[in-house]
Design a protein around this motif. Structure first.
Motif, PDB file in Angstrom:
ATOM      1  N   PHE A  94       0.852  -1.178   0.000  1.00 44.53           N
ATOM      2  CA  PHE A  94       0.000   0.000   0.000  1.00 44.53           C
ATOM      3  C   PHE A  94       0.893   1.235   0.000  1.00 44.53           C
ATOM      4  O   PHE A  94       1.964   1.229   0.604  1.00 44.53           O
ATOM      5  N   ALA A  95       0.453   2.291  -0.670  1.00 47.95           N
ATOM      6  CA  ALA A  95       1.066   3.598  -0.497  1.00 47.95           C
ATOM      7  C   ALA A  95       0.538   4.133   0.831  1.00 47.95           C
ATOM      8  O   ALA A  95      -0.669   4.111   1.074  1.00 47.95           O
ATOM      9  N   SER A  96       1.435   4.577   1.681  1.00 48.68           N
ATOM     10  CA  SER A  96       1.081   4.860   3.071  1.00 48.68           C
ATOM     11  C   SER A  96       1.620   6.215   3.504  1.00 48.68           C
ATOM     12  O   SER A  96       2.697   6.629   3.082  1.00 48.68           O
ATOM     13  N   VAL A  97       0.861   6.894   4.361  1.00 51.23           N
ATOM     14  CA  VAL A  97       1.319   8.133   4.994  1.00 51.23           C
ATOM     15  C   VAL A  97       0.939   8.097   6.468  1.00 51.23           C
ATOM     16  O   VAL A  97      -0.202   7.790   6.807  1.00 51.23           O
ATOM     17  N   VAL A  98       1.899   8.393   7.324  1.00 47.03           N
ATOM     18  CA  VAL A  98       1.625   8.618   8.745  1.00 47.03           C
ATOM     19  C   VAL A  98       2.049  10.043   9.064  1.00 47.03           C
ATOM     20  O   VAL A  98       3.196  10.419   8.826  1.00 47.03           O
ATOM     21  N   VAL A  99       1.112  10.828   9.575  1.00 50.90           N
ATOM     22  CA  VAL A  99       1.393  12.194  10.007  1.00 50.90           C
ATOM     23  C   VAL A  99       1.295  12.216  11.530  1.00 50.90           C
ATOM     24  O   VAL A  99       0.292  11.796  12.098  1.00 50.90           O
ATOM     25  N   THR A 100       2.353  12.681  12.166  1.00 55.81           N
ATOM     26  CA  THR A 100       2.390  12.767  13.624  1.00 55.81           C
ATOM     27  C   THR A 100       2.649  14.217  14.010  1.00 55.81           C
ATOM     28  O   THR A 100       3.675  14.792  13.638  1.00 55.81           O
ATOM     29  N   VAL A 101       1.689  14.801  14.714  1.00 59.39           N
ATOM     30  CA  VAL A 101       1.793  16.182  15.170  1.00 59.39           C
ATOM     31  C   VAL A 101       1.415  16.213  16.641  1.00 59.39           C
ATOM     32  O   VAL A 101       0.424  15.604  17.052  1.00 59.39           O
ATOM     33  N   ASN A 102       2.218  16.902  17.433  1.00 58.01           N
ATOM     34  CA  ASN A 102       2.000  17.028  18.874  1.00 58.01           C
ATOM     35  C   ASN A 102       1.878  15.672  19.569  1.00 58.01           C
ATOM     36  O   ASN A 102       1.108  15.505  20.509  1.00 58.01           O
ATOM     37  N   GLY A 103       2.624  14.689  19.071  1.00 55.32           N
ATOM     38  CA  GLY A 103       2.698  13.404  19.748  1.00 55.32           C
ATOM     39  C   GLY A 103       1.621  12.404  19.411  1.00 55.32           C
ATOM     40  O   GLY A 103       1.550  11.345  20.036  1.00 55.32           O
ATOM     41  N   TRP A 104       0.781  12.683  18.397  1.00 55.34           N
ATOM     42  CA  TRP A 104      -0.280  11.747  18.006  1.00 55.34           C
ATOM     43  C   TRP A 104      -0.152  11.410  16.525  1.00 55.34           C
ATOM     44  O   TRP A 104      -0.069  12.299  15.687  1.00 55.34           O
ATOM     45  N   SER A 105      -0.157  10.118  16.205  1.00 55.95           N
ATOM     46  CA  SER A 105      -0.031   9.663  14.817  1.00 55.95           C
ATOM     47  C   SER A 105      -1.389   9.372  14.210  1.00 55.95           C
ATOM     48  O   SER A 105      -2.304   8.899  14.892  1.00 55.95           O
ATOM     49  N   ASP A 106      -1.511   9.635  12.893  1.00 57.66           N
ATOM     50  CA  ASP A 106      -2.638   9.107  12.129  1.00 57.66           C
ATOM     51  C   ASP A 106      -2.065   8.375  10.932  1.00 57.66           C
ATOM     52  O   ASP A 106      -0.912   8.579  10.559  1.00 57.66           O
ATOM     53  N   TRP A 107      -2.856   7.504  10.322  1.00 61.46           N
ATOM     54  CA  TRP A 107      -2.350   6.651   9.246  1.00 61.46           C
ATOM     55  C   TRP A 107      -3.380   6.590   8.132  1.00 61.46           C
ATOM     56  O   TRP A 107      -4.572   6.399   8.382  1.00 61.46           O
TER      57      TRP A 107
END
Length: 192
Positions: A94-107
């Motif tokens: 899968f093409a994947s992105v994880v963005v983590t801002v202020n200590g919380w990740s999303d996927w």
């Protein structure tokens, strides 16, 4: 370029960076299960924190265990980073992105046809990070995500480079290659 969490096995001949990932490595923060892992492999250059840039790389791996991953990473610190690339889930790339801002990740993931090569292109202008991918050597770029990422002071460093990891408990690592890694600094928004 320097390593954060240098892998045991790797090489860089200036055109191809090869890595065999160490087992039980990952970048993730809190969301869903409370896990905080910051031991994935990250080979990077430092740029001024407010720099506009374009980063590109081609990724090719022998993914074999759940969540094997390789791609690009932008990082301020352990609580603020973005990783994007290939992630292997349930026997498929899968093409994947994880963005983590202020200590919380999303996927977020996008289904792809398990190409031999996934090309990545990441553009940062101000607080916006535009992430694109292309399947195969001749594939056309498609937008995968437009993400918010904090702008930091020009005196602080923003780390930009390649990342890979093998998070799954039964993984023994995998081989991944990064070709044509490039960063164009002072990239302007009117260029895309």
């Amino acid at each position: 370029m320097i390593w954060l969490n240098e892998p045991q096995i790797w090489s860089d001949n200036l055109s191809v960076i090869k890595v065999h990932t160490d087992a039980k490595t990952d970048f993730w923060r809190k969301t869903r299960n409370g896990a905080e892992r910051d031991n994935g492999h990250f080979y990077y250059r430092s740029l001024p924190g407010d720099e506009h840039f374009l980063a590109t790389v081609n990724v090719q791996g022998k993914y074999n265990a759940r969540y094997d991953q390789g791609g690009l990473m932008l990082r301020i610190d352990e609580k603020n980073w973005i990783k994007c690339g290939v992630e292997y889930v349930d026997g498929k790339q899968f093409a994947s992105v994880v963005v983590t801002v202020n200590g919380w990740s999303d996927w977020s993931i996008v289904s792809i046809d398990s190409p031999d090569v996934l090309k990545l292109r990441v553009k940062r202008v101000k607080e916006a990070v535009h992430i694109e991918y292309a399947e195969g050597e001749n594939g056309e770029f498609k937008m995968m995500r437009l993400a918010y990422f904090p702008v930091i002071d020009e005196k602080q460093s923003l780390m930009v480079g390649i990342m890979c990891a093998s998070p799954y408990k039964d993984s023994h690592g995998f081989d991944v290659e990064f070709e044509k890694f490039n960063i164009i600094q002072q990239y302007e928004s009117n260029q895309y």
